[in-house]
Design a protein around this motif. Structure first.
Motif, short mmCIF file in Angstrom:
data_model
loop_
_atom_site.label_atom_id
_atom_site.label_comp_id
_atom_site.label_asym_id
_atom_site.label_seq_id
_atom_site.Cartn_x
_atom_site.Cartn_y
_atom_site.Cartn_z
N HIS A 52 -13.89 29.41 23.92
CA HIS A 52 -12.99 28.64 23.40
C HIS A 52 -13.12 27.77 22.16
CE1 HIS A 52 -10.41 28.86 27.24
NE2 HIS A 52 -11.73 29.25 27.87
N ALA A 53 -14.29 28.63 21.50
CA ALA A 53 -14.74 27.93 20.14
C ALA A 53 -13.35 27.80 19.26
CB ALA A 53 -15.68 28.56 19.53
N ARG B 101 -8.13 27.73 18.39
CA ARG B 101 -9.17 28.72 18.98
C ARG B 101 -9.33 30.17 18.07
NH1 ARG B 101 -7.05 24.66 22.71
NH2 ARG B 101 -5.61 25.06 21.28
N LYS C 210 -18.14 33.21 16.38
CA LYS C 210 -18.46 32.14 17.44
C LYS C 210 -18.84 32.48 18.65
CE LYS C 210 -17.64 28.50 14.81
NZ LYS C 210 -16.18 27.61 14.35
N ASP C 211 -19.84 31.87 19.45
CA ASP C 211 -20.04 32.34 20.93
C ASP C 211 -19.88 31.78 21.95
OD1 ASP C 211 -21.77 30.24 20.78
OD2 ASP C 211 -23.74 31.34 20.16
N ASP C 212 -18.57 31.05 21.80
CA ASP C 212 -17.98 30.23 23.04
C ASP C 212 -16.73 30.96 23.11
OD1 ASP C 212 -18.22 27.25 24.30
OD2 ASP C 212 -16.44 28.41 24.39
N GLU D 79 -13.03 30.80 32.12
CA GLU D 79 -13.69 32.09 32.01
C GLU D 79 -12.71 33.30 32.08
OE1 GLU D 79 -16.83 31.95 31.85
OE2 GLU D 79 -17.41 30.04 32.79
#
Ligand code: F6P
Length: 300
Positions: free
Chosen positions: A276-277, A241, A272-274, A85
């Protein structure tokens, strides 16, 4: 079209001062990162959030940057590839750091980097939120490339942390000569393989792949060419990433007059909504990126 035609907006004063402060801290910390490497080349037990093994040096560099970037006023969040995070450190810009890019090069003592993306927005940010990006290259010498307000500058960093401009207005040379692609060749998809066949049949192109993105991208900035960590049959999103590698390197290469792609669109348009995507990453001279995108669309 793989490049974007959006001149960088002028930075408000406080944003500009914060970017100055972050870049100054990164440059002045580079000798400390470098001198902390001997003795920290070993793997430790943990994994990073992407499931990759960590070296003691990854953790050391991450803590050092958290401590120093996190203390800058007007930095709101510090996020790193080594942490699941983002860390709330105040209010203001979001800073994403890959503290030691290519740390598998520690054991063979080859080049590595630090990548920094500064976003004016919450994380995960979009490509439009990026206001500056930089990387430090720990090569034979230590250099830093900074993209900001429509221009790219290269600095040489001395052992005492002082740094000076080495090249202003860095742009990709017009005639590309180098290429380097990651991933196991048997895992490359047909479209990518056919693009690589064309590159390899061009007598002006030469393979140069060092295994750390920053070293490989810096060759492209220096000689012209293309670097890619592609989509793979066993990893469609590749390895790199978006927030930590795709956007900052995309921003640097596009600001230097090159083009970038995930196979279909500019890296800066990837959403991308992450935190670490991952995304496939291709960066280089515009005509090569156009050819790459054509190869992917021809195979659809
Ligand atoms: O984690 C990123 C990274 O180390 C990049 O710097 C580099 O391009 C890539 O991984 C190398 O991966 P591989 O070991 O699969 O060639």
């Amino acid at each position: 079209m793989a490049t974007r035609d959006n001149p960088a907006p002028t930075e408000p004063e406080s944003t500009s001062a914060t970017i100055d402060a972050v870049l100054d801290v990164v440059a002045r910390s580079a000798p400390d990162v470098r001198s902390g490497l001997p003795g920290r080349r070993v793997a430790i037990e943990g994994e990073n959030p992407s499931g990759e093994s960590q070296k003691a040096a990854d953790v050391y560099a991450d803590e050092l940057f958290l401590d120093r970037i996190g203390s800058i006023s007007n930095v709101g969040v510090y996020a790193s590839e080594e942490r699941a995070e983002g860390i709330d450190v105040g209010s203001g810009l979001s800073v994403c750091v890959d503290p030691l890019d290519g740390s598998s090069n520690l054991e063979p003592n080859a080049a590595m980097g630090t990548i920094v993306a500064i976003y004016d927005g919450p994380l995960p940010a979009s490509g439009d939120d990026i206001v500056a990006a930089a990387y430090v290259l720990y090569g034979a010498t230590t250099t830093m490339i900074v993209a900001r307000e429509d221009s790219v500058t290269e600095y040489v960093i001395h052992q005492d942390g002082e740094y000076e401009v080495a090249r202003e207005d860095v742009t990709l040379p017009e005639d590309p000569t180098v290429y380097g692609f990651g991933g196991r060749v048997p895992h490359w998809v047909e479209a990518f393989q056919s693009f690589v066949d064309d590159i390899e049949s061009d007598p002006s192109m030469k393979l140069r792949y060092g295994g750390a993105m920053i070293g490989d991208v810096n060759q492209v900035l220096t000689y012209g060419g293309i670097f890619g960590y592609p989509t793979l049959t066993n990893a469609p999103e590749g390895k790199l990433r978006v927030q930590f590698e795709g956007y900052p390197v995309g921003y640097i290469v596009e600001t230097a007059g090159g083009a970038t792609s995930d196979g279909h669109q500019s890296l800066l348009d990837v959403e991308k909504d992450d935190l670490h995507a991952r995304t496939p990453v291709y960066v280089g001279n515009e005509e090569l990126i156009d050819d790459l995108e054509s190869a992917f669309s021809d195979h659809e």
